[in-house]
Design a protein around this motif. Structure first.
Motif, mmCIF file in Angstrom:
data_model
loop_
_atom_site.group_PDB
_atom_site.id
_atom_site.type_symbol
_atom_site.label_atom_id
_atom_site.label_comp_id
_atom_site.label_asym_id
_atom_site.label_seq_id
_atom_site.Cartn_x
_atom_site.Cartn_y
_atom_site.Cartn_z
ATOM 1 N N PRO A 291 0.778 -1.499 -0.134
ATOM 2 C CA PRO A 291 0.197 -0.090 0.200
ATOM 3 C C PRO A 291 0.825 1.141 -0.051
ATOM 4 O O PRO A 291 0.224 2.373 -0.197
ATOM 5 C CB PRO A 291 -0.774 -0.117 1.281
ATOM 6 C CG PRO A 291 -0.088 -1.174 2.013
ATOM 7 C CD PRO A 291 0.566 -1.999 1.309
ATOM 8 N N GLU A 292 2.148 1.085 0.207
ATOM 9 C CA GLU A 292 3.069 2.355 0.058
ATOM 10 C C GLU A 292 3.314 2.796 -1.407
ATOM 11 O O GLU A 292 3.764 3.940 -1.617
ATOM 12 C CB GLU A 292 4.412 2.031 0.631
ATOM 13 C CG GLU A 292 4.568 1.484 2.030
ATOM 14 C CD GLU A 292 3.910 0.190 2.342
ATOM 15 O OE1 GLU A 292 4.114 -0.777 1.252
ATOM 16 O OE2 GLU A 292 3.363 -0.043 3.193
ATOM 17 N N HIS A 293 2.663 2.147 -2.231
ATOM 18 C CA HIS A 293 3.162 2.542 -3.673
ATOM 19 C C HIS A 293 1.869 2.550 -4.433
ATOM 20 O O HIS A 293 2.216 2.669 -5.684
ATOM 21 C CB HIS A 293 4.196 1.471 -4.325
ATOM 22 C CG HIS A 293 5.180 1.005 -3.584
ATOM 23 N ND1 HIS A 293 6.332 2.222 -3.410
ATOM 24 C CD2 HIS A 293 5.805 0.124 -2.753
ATOM 25 C CE1 HIS A 293 7.187 1.811 -2.854
ATOM 26 N NE2 HIS A 293 6.902 0.575 -2.253
ATOM 27 N N VAL A 294 0.644 2.823 -4.012
ATOM 28 C CA VAL A 294 -0.719 2.986 -4.827
ATOM 29 C C VAL A 294 -1.117 4.320 -4.149
ATOM 30 O O VAL A 294 -1.180 4.562 -2.877
ATOM 31 C CB VAL A 294 -1.484 1.900 -4.831
ATOM 32 C CG1 VAL A 294 -2.049 1.495 -3.427
ATOM 33 C CG2 VAL A 294 -2.743 2.102 -5.596
ATOM 34 N N ALA A 295 -1.666 5.261 -5.276
ATOM 35 C CA ALA A 295 -2.408 6.511 -4.839
ATOM 36 C C ALA A 295 -3.419 6.729 -5.970
ATOM 37 O O ALA A 295 -3.742 5.812 -6.711
ATOM 38 C CB ALA A 295 -1.069 7.632 -4.814
ATOM 39 N N LEU A 296 -4.011 7.864 -5.768
ATOM 40 C CA LEU A 296 -5.305 8.057 -6.489
ATOM 41 C C LEU A 296 -4.594 9.164 -7.850
ATOM 42 O O LEU A 296 -3.889 10.089 -7.346
ATOM 43 C CB LEU A 296 -6.366 8.560 -5.874
ATOM 44 C CG LEU A 296 -6.898 7.712 -4.994
ATOM 45 C CD1 LEU A 296 -8.142 8.506 -3.925
ATOM 46 C CD2 LEU A 296 -7.194 6.453 -5.547
ATOM 47 N N GLY A 297 -5.106 9.062 -8.758
ATOM 48 C CA GLY A 297 -4.857 9.972 -10.024
ATOM 49 C C GLY A 297 -6.087 10.293 -11.062
ATOM 50 O O GLY A 297 -6.042 9.610 -12.061
#
Ligand SMILES: [Zn+2]
Length: 350
Positions: A291-297
């Motif tokens: 989960p450290e490497h996913v975000a929203l775009g």
């Protein structure tokens, strides 16, 4: 009011261009509209605390998809003229500056990572100016510091077309992102110069060979502001598993787009798309990379998004969907903003 979902810092929107193109003049960033996806009142209601704001230069290409035997393709967009790109970029920067000055502190342009976090935590909507496609940068990079001084802190090397720096992927599905050659010499110089100045290098829309060139060259965490998983939707604009792994290996972050044509297994431009299809991509990237490497775009105001999301006010429903899949609040905070902040703190100098 008790907030029920984490505050979002988002990897991509096209709201500035949408406002600039609003010839009727009845859309203001300061009034809730029933058009588009994002404005200040709706952002405040949704818990949208800011994000990368794209300075995108539209081209002349026809973007209507053409059916193929097994999917679709959009004719490759022709290049845009650099002086035209620079003029549009200036207009968009002026518009953002006007919004900031009219907002009386409610909207702030971030120039450093510390400023970004301070304004975000103080409740301002923070905007990080981002070039989507580097056409406004002269190939000899002679105006790069001017753009930096004007506030640009992130540069996507290409959009879905070719420029002096590299080759973008077309809109095509199913298709591999391995289309065309890697970065040009000017593109390689631009990556090094962005590292030196403290500007994010965004690999969104870059073809696969260009992506691997950035991975080899850049000394900053790898960033793809808005994309999705090729394993779930085989669009040329999405990342293969090897590319996803490279982002994690470099301490970077992937912003998952809300654009339905990058999410649906059939790649269709169909807004009748359940939120679960978007959540599938977030979960896939989180399971694979952590989960450290996913975000929203999101690509608010730049893409067709799922009807159940509607506009920015659909964000809490997305978090509810992720909670129902077992994401805890700590993971949701990372996805909502902490991962972007970590990468920006490592990348933006000064
Ligand atoms: Zn884009």
């Amino acid at each position: 009011m008790v907030r029920t979902s984490p505050l979002v810092f988002d990897g991509h929107n096209d709201t500035l261009l949408d406002l600039l193109n609003d010839r009727s003049g009845d859309r203001s960033f300061f009034e809730a509209s029933d058009r588009g996806h994002l404005d200040l009142p709706r952002a405040q209601e949704a818990g949208f605390g800011g994000g990368f704001f794209a300075l995108f230069v539209p081209g002349e290409g026809d973007l209507d998809p053409v059916a193929t035997d097994d999917g679709y393709e959009v004719p490759y967009s022709p290049p845009v003229r650099p002086d035209y790109a620079a003029a549009v970029t200036d207009e968009l920067l002026d518009l953002l500056a006007t919004i900031e000055s009219d907002a009386a502190g409610k909207v702030r342009i971030a120039r450093t990572a510390a400023e970004l976090r301070d304004c975000f935590e103080a409740g301002s909507l923070v905007a990080l100016p981002h070039l989507e496609g580097a056409e406004a940068v002269r190939p000899d990079l002679s105006n790069l510091t001017d753009l930096y001084d004007a506030g640009v802190r992130s540069i996507g090397l290409v959009w879905s077309r070719e420029n002096a720096f590299g080759h973008g992927v077309p809109f095509r599905c199913p298709a591999s992102p391995d289309i065309g050659p890697g970065l040009t010499d000017a593109g390689r110089d631009l990556v090094r110069a962005c590292n030196d100045l403290g500007i994010v290098v965004d690999c969104a829309h870059l073809n696969e060979r260009g992506f691997w060139d950035v991975a080899d060259l850049s000394n900053a965490p790898l960033v793809v502001t808005h994309t999705a998983a090729h394993a779930l939707c085989p669009s040329s604009r999405n990342l293969t598993d090897d590319q996803l792994d490279a982002v994690a290996d470099a301490g970077g972050v992937v912003g998952v787009t809300f654009g339905v044509s990058a999410l649906r297994p059939d790649g269709a431009f169909d807004p009748d798309t359940p939120l679960s299809v978007l959540a599938d991509h977030v979960e896939y990237v989180a399971d694979r990379l952590g989960p450290e490497h996913v975000a929203l775009g999101s690509d608010f105001d730049g893409a067709m998004i799922p009807d159940p999301l509607g506009d920015v006010r659909g964000l809490p429903a997305l978090f509810d969907e992720l909670r129902s899949r077992g994401f805890d609040e700590e993971a949701l905070e990372k996805i909502a903003h902490d991962n972007w902040f970590r990468v920006l703190e490592e990348t933006l100098t000064a």
